[in-house]
Design a protein around this motif. Sequence first.
Motif, PDB file in Angstrom:
ATOM      1  N   VAL A   5       0.837  -1.200   0.000  1.00 15.03           N
ATOM      2  CA  VAL A   5       0.000   0.000   0.000  1.00 15.03           C
ATOM      3  C   VAL A   5       0.873   1.252   0.000  1.00 15.03           C
ATOM      4  CG1 VAL A   5      -1.717   1.308   1.303  1.00 15.03           C
ATOM      5  CG2 VAL A   5      -1.907  -1.182   1.130  1.00 15.03           C
ATOM      6  N   ARG A   6       1.972   1.192   0.733  1.00 17.47           N
ATOM      7  CA  ARG A   6       2.882   2.341   0.776  1.00 17.47           C
ATOM      8  C   ARG A   6       3.490   2.599  -0.602  1.00 17.47           C
ATOM      9  NH1 ARG A   6       5.585   0.711   4.895  1.00 17.47           N
ATOM     10  NH2 ARG A   6       7.330  -0.170   3.726  1.00 17.47           N
ATOM     11  N   ARG A   7       3.922   1.536  -1.270  1.00 21.09           N
ATOM     12  CA  ARG A   7       4.497   1.713  -2.615  1.00 21.09           C
ATOM     13  C   ARG A   7       3.444   2.195  -3.606  1.00 21.09           C
ATOM     14  NH1 ARG A   7       7.363  -2.907  -0.846  1.00 21.09           N
ATOM     15  NH2 ARG A   7       5.986  -4.346  -1.958  1.00 21.09           N
ATOM     16  N   GLU A   8       2.220   1.734  -3.428  1.00 18.11           N
ATOM     17  CA  GLU A   8       1.128   2.199  -4.278  1.00 18.11           C
ATOM     18  C   GLU A   8       0.916   3.698  -4.102  1.00 18.11           C
ATOM     19  OE1 GLU A   8      -2.997   0.958  -3.361  1.00 18.11           O
ATOM     20  OE2 GLU A   8      -2.952   0.023  -5.331  1.00 18.11           O
ATOM     21  N   LYS A   9       0.985   4.153  -2.853  1.00 16.31           N
ATOM     22  CA  LYS A   9       0.850   5.585  -2.568  1.00 16.31           C
ATOM     23  C   LYS A   9       2.007   6.375  -3.162  1.00 16.31           C
ATOM     24  CE  LYS A   9      -0.641   9.310  -0.415  1.00 16.31           C
ATOM     25  NZ  LYS A   9      -1.808  10.072  -0.928  1.00 16.31           N
ATOM     26  N   ILE A  10       3.203   5.830  -3.114  1.00 21.75           N
ATOM     27  CA  ILE A  10       4.357   6.485  -3.729  1.00 21.75           C
ATOM     28  C   ILE A  10       4.103   6.712  -5.216  1.00 21.75           C
ATOM     29  CG2 ILE A  10       6.769   6.123  -4.448  1.00 21.75           C
ATOM     30  CD1 ILE A  10       7.237   4.777  -1.725  1.00 21.75           C
ATOM     31  N   MET A  11       3.577   5.681  -5.897  1.00 26.47           N
ATOM     32  CA  MET A  11       3.322   5.806  -7.329  1.00 26.47           C
ATOM     33  C   MET A  11       2.216   6.804  -7.620  1.00 26.47           C
ATOM     34  SD  MET A  11       5.726   4.102  -8.395  1.00 26.47           S
ATOM     35  CE  MET A  11       5.297   4.631 -10.039  1.00 26.47           C
ATOM     36  N   ASP A  12       1.204   6.862  -6.734  1.00 27.02           N
ATOM     37  CA  ASP A  12       0.148   7.861  -6.891  1.00 27.02           C
ATOM     38  C   ASP A  12       0.727   9.266  -6.843  1.00 27.02           C
ATOM     39  OD1 ASP A  12      -1.951   6.115  -7.199  1.00 27.02           O
ATOM     40  OD2 ASP A  12      -2.480   6.095  -5.072  1.00 27.02           O
ATOM     41  N   GLU A  13       1.621   9.496  -5.903  1.00 29.89           N
ATOM     42  CA  GLU A  13       2.227  10.814  -5.752  1.00 29.89           C
ATOM     43  C   GLU A  13       3.086  11.163  -6.966  1.00 29.89           C
ATOM     44  OE1 GLU A  13       1.661  13.039  -3.378  1.00 29.89           O
ATOM     45  OE2 GLU A  13       0.242  11.698  -2.374  1.00 29.89           O
ATOM     46  N   LEU A  14       3.873  10.199  -7.438  1.00 31.11           N
ATOM     47  CA  LEU A  14       4.739  10.453  -8.599  1.00 31.11           C
ATOM     48  C   LEU A  14       3.929  10.663  -9.869  1.00 31.11           C
ATOM     49  CD1 LEU A  14       7.665   7.948  -7.954  1.00 31.11           C
ATOM     50  CD2 LEU A  14       7.820  10.445  -8.051  1.00 31.11           C
ATOM     51  N   GLU A  15       2.786   9.991  -9.956  1.00 34.87           N
ATOM     52  CA  GLU A  15       1.926  10.169 -11.124  1.00 34.87           C
ATOM     53  C   GLU A  15       1.505  11.628 -11.256  1.00 34.87           C
ATOM     54  OE1 GLU A  15      -2.628   8.976 -12.314  1.00 34.87           O
ATOM     55  OE2 GLU A  15      -1.422   7.517 -11.207  1.00 34.87           O
ATOM     56  N   GLU A  45      12.558   0.748  -8.225  1.00 36.70           N
ATOM     57  CA  GLU A  45      13.575   0.917  -9.261  1.00 36.70           C
ATOM     58  C   GLU A  45      13.985  -0.443  -9.832  1.00 36.70           C
ATOM     59  OE1 GLU A  45      17.559   3.586  -9.828  1.00 36.70           O
ATOM     60  OE2 GLU A  45      17.618   2.104  -8.212  1.00 36.70           O
ATOM     61  N   ASP A  46      14.137  -1.444  -8.985  1.00 36.38           N
ATOM     62  CA  ASP A  46      14.503  -2.780  -9.451  1.00 36.38           C
ATOM     63  C   ASP A  46      13.432  -3.356 -10.385  1.00 36.38           C
ATOM     64  OD1 ASP A  46      16.824  -2.678  -7.990  1.00 36.38           O
ATOM     65  OD2 ASP A  46      16.058  -3.876  -6.310  1.00 36.38           O
ATOM     66  N   GLU A  47      12.178  -2.964 -10.178  1.00 39.02           N
ATOM     67  CA  GLU A  47      11.095  -3.399 -11.053  1.00 39.02           C
ATOM     68  C   GLU A  47      11.019  -2.561 -12.322  1.00 39.02           C
ATOM     69  OE1 GLU A  47       7.636  -3.197  -8.580  1.00 39.02           O
ATOM     70  OE2 GLU A  47       7.935  -5.211  -7.780  1.00 39.02           O
ATOM     71  N   ASN A  48      11.977  -1.630 -12.457  1.00 39.80           N
ATOM     72  CA  ASN A  48      12.100  -0.799 -13.660  1.00 39.80           C
ATOM     73  C   ASN A  48      10.949   0.188 -13.794  1.00 39.80           C
ATOM     74  OD1 ASN A  48      14.004  -0.306 -15.600  1.00 39.80           O
ATOM     75  ND2 ASN A  48      12.917  -1.412 -17.199  1.00 39.80           N
ATOM     76  N   PHE A  49      10.481   0.659 -12.656  1.00 40.68           N
ATOM     77  CA  PHE A  49       9.310   1.513 -12.645  1.00 40.68           C
ATOM     78  C   PHE A  49       9.631   2.970 -12.355  1.00 40.68           C
ATOM     79  CE2 PHE A  49       4.966   2.295 -10.625  1.00 40.68           C
ATOM     80  CZ  PHE A  49       4.368   2.507 -11.853  1.00 40.68           C
ATOM     81  N   ALA A  57      16.403  12.615  -5.411  1.00 40.07           N
ATOM     82  CA  ALA A  57      15.241  12.826  -6.271  1.00 40.07           C
ATOM     83  C   ALA A  57      14.778  11.498  -6.874  1.00 40.07           C
ATOM     84  CB  ALA A  57      15.581  13.816  -7.379  1.00 40.07           C
ATOM     85  N   VAL A  58      13.507  11.447  -7.207  1.00 35.62           N
ATOM     86  CA  VAL A  58      12.885  10.250  -7.771  1.00 35.62           C
ATOM     87  C   VAL A  58      11.971  10.671  -8.909  1.00 35.62           C
ATOM     88  CG1 VAL A  58      11.462   8.233  -7.277  1.00 35.62           C
ATOM     89  CG2 VAL A  58      12.843   9.236  -5.462  1.00 35.62           C
ATOM     90  N   LYS A  59      11.986   9.915 -10.007  1.00 34.55           N
ATOM     91  CA  LYS A  59      11.048  10.199 -11.095  1.00 34.55           C
ATOM     92  C   LYS A  59      10.521   8.897 -11.673  1.00 34.55           C
ATOM     93  CE  LYS A  59      14.161  10.374 -15.113  1.00 34.55           C
ATOM     94  NZ  LYS A  59      14.593  11.188 -16.271  1.00 34.55           N
ATOM     95  N   LEU A  60       9.375   8.993 -12.354  1.00 34.29           N
ATOM     96  CA  LEU A  60       8.813   7.843 -13.036  1.00 34.29           C
ATOM     97  C   LEU A  60       9.688   7.442 -14.210  1.00 34.29           C
ATOM     98  CD1 LEU A  60       5.005   8.737 -13.275  1.00 34.29           C
ATOM     99  CD2 LEU A  60       6.056   7.027 -11.796  1.00 34.29           C
ATOM    100  N   LYS A  61       9.711   6.175 -14.505  1.00 31.75           N
ATOM    101  CA  LYS A  61      10.422   5.682 -15.680  1.00 31.75           C
ATOM    102  C   LYS A  61       9.427   4.990 -16.583  1.00 31.75           C
ATOM    103  CE  LYS A  61      14.249   2.762 -17.238  1.00 31.75           C
ATOM    104  NZ  LYS A  61      15.340   1.851 -16.836  1.00 31.75           N
ATOM    105  N   LEU A  62       9.200   5.563 -17.753  1.00 34.98           N
ATOM    106  CA  LEU A  62       8.303   4.969 -18.738  1.00 34.98           C
ATOM    107  C   LEU A  62       9.131   4.654 -19.970  1.00 34.98           C
ATOM    108  CD1 LEU A  62       5.267   7.387 -18.348  1.00 34.98           C
ATOM    109  CD2 LEU A  62       5.591   5.154 -17.306  1.00 34.98           C
TER     110      LEU A  62
END
Length: 246
Positions: A5-15, A45-49, A57-62
């Motif tokens: 759930v925490r990682r899901e929230k991280i992705m929501d924020e980065l989105e 990051e290991d999941e290439n996401f 700093a952190v950013k999305l990887k598409l």
Amino acid sequence: MIPYVRREKIMDELENKQIMYIEDFLKIFDGVSESTIRRDLKMLEDENFIVLLRGGAVKLKLDSHEIPVGTKKLLYKEDKEKIGKFAASLVEDDDCIYIDSGTSCTAMFKYIKARGVRVVTSNTQILNEVNHVIESCIVVGGEVNKKIDSISGPLTDDTLKNMNFDKSFLGASGFGTVVGINTPDFREASKKSIAKTNSKKCYVLADSSKFNKSTLCKAFEIQECILVTNKEIPGLKGISEYIVAE
């Protein structure tokens, strides 16, 4: 809060913000240590996401290769649900439809309300979503790609070549006027092309983050389908038909 759930929230924020700092996440997750946040980020990051940058700093990887479906579920969740729900509203009573692999395609299945619908699919996730309004569900044979919960290959193609659909609902890794409807996998591209050809109407379900994203294989031109997406895309106006899911 459990790690998923925490990682899901991280992705929501980065989105929403695209680039954030570890300090930002420490403010969001009150009581969670910096080392825990760093572990979450390293796993993503290991999941290439995501990409970890200097200075915290952190950013999305598409990028251009196929992201595992388990990870895709964390990307643009609200948009995919909106697209899926709208796509389901396009299904009419007694339609025979094809539903492709992909998270947006999976999202539509639970919203289908039309009666007597016959479904053909290569999406292994849909097996958990069959409900009482579906008259029949055929899962095509072929090779299972567990990474993206999809079935494809020569056997899949041969089966689809002998079927006709009122509507097909396809996923895509990228779309655009030059790059067309594309996917990293030759087998997936072939499957999509056959389903499109054998359908009276072909809809591609793709959120706007995939606009002008290019991967290895073009399945067909964007003008050959109706795109269902989550917001206006000025670059497609007057060139290709698309619908913004409400």
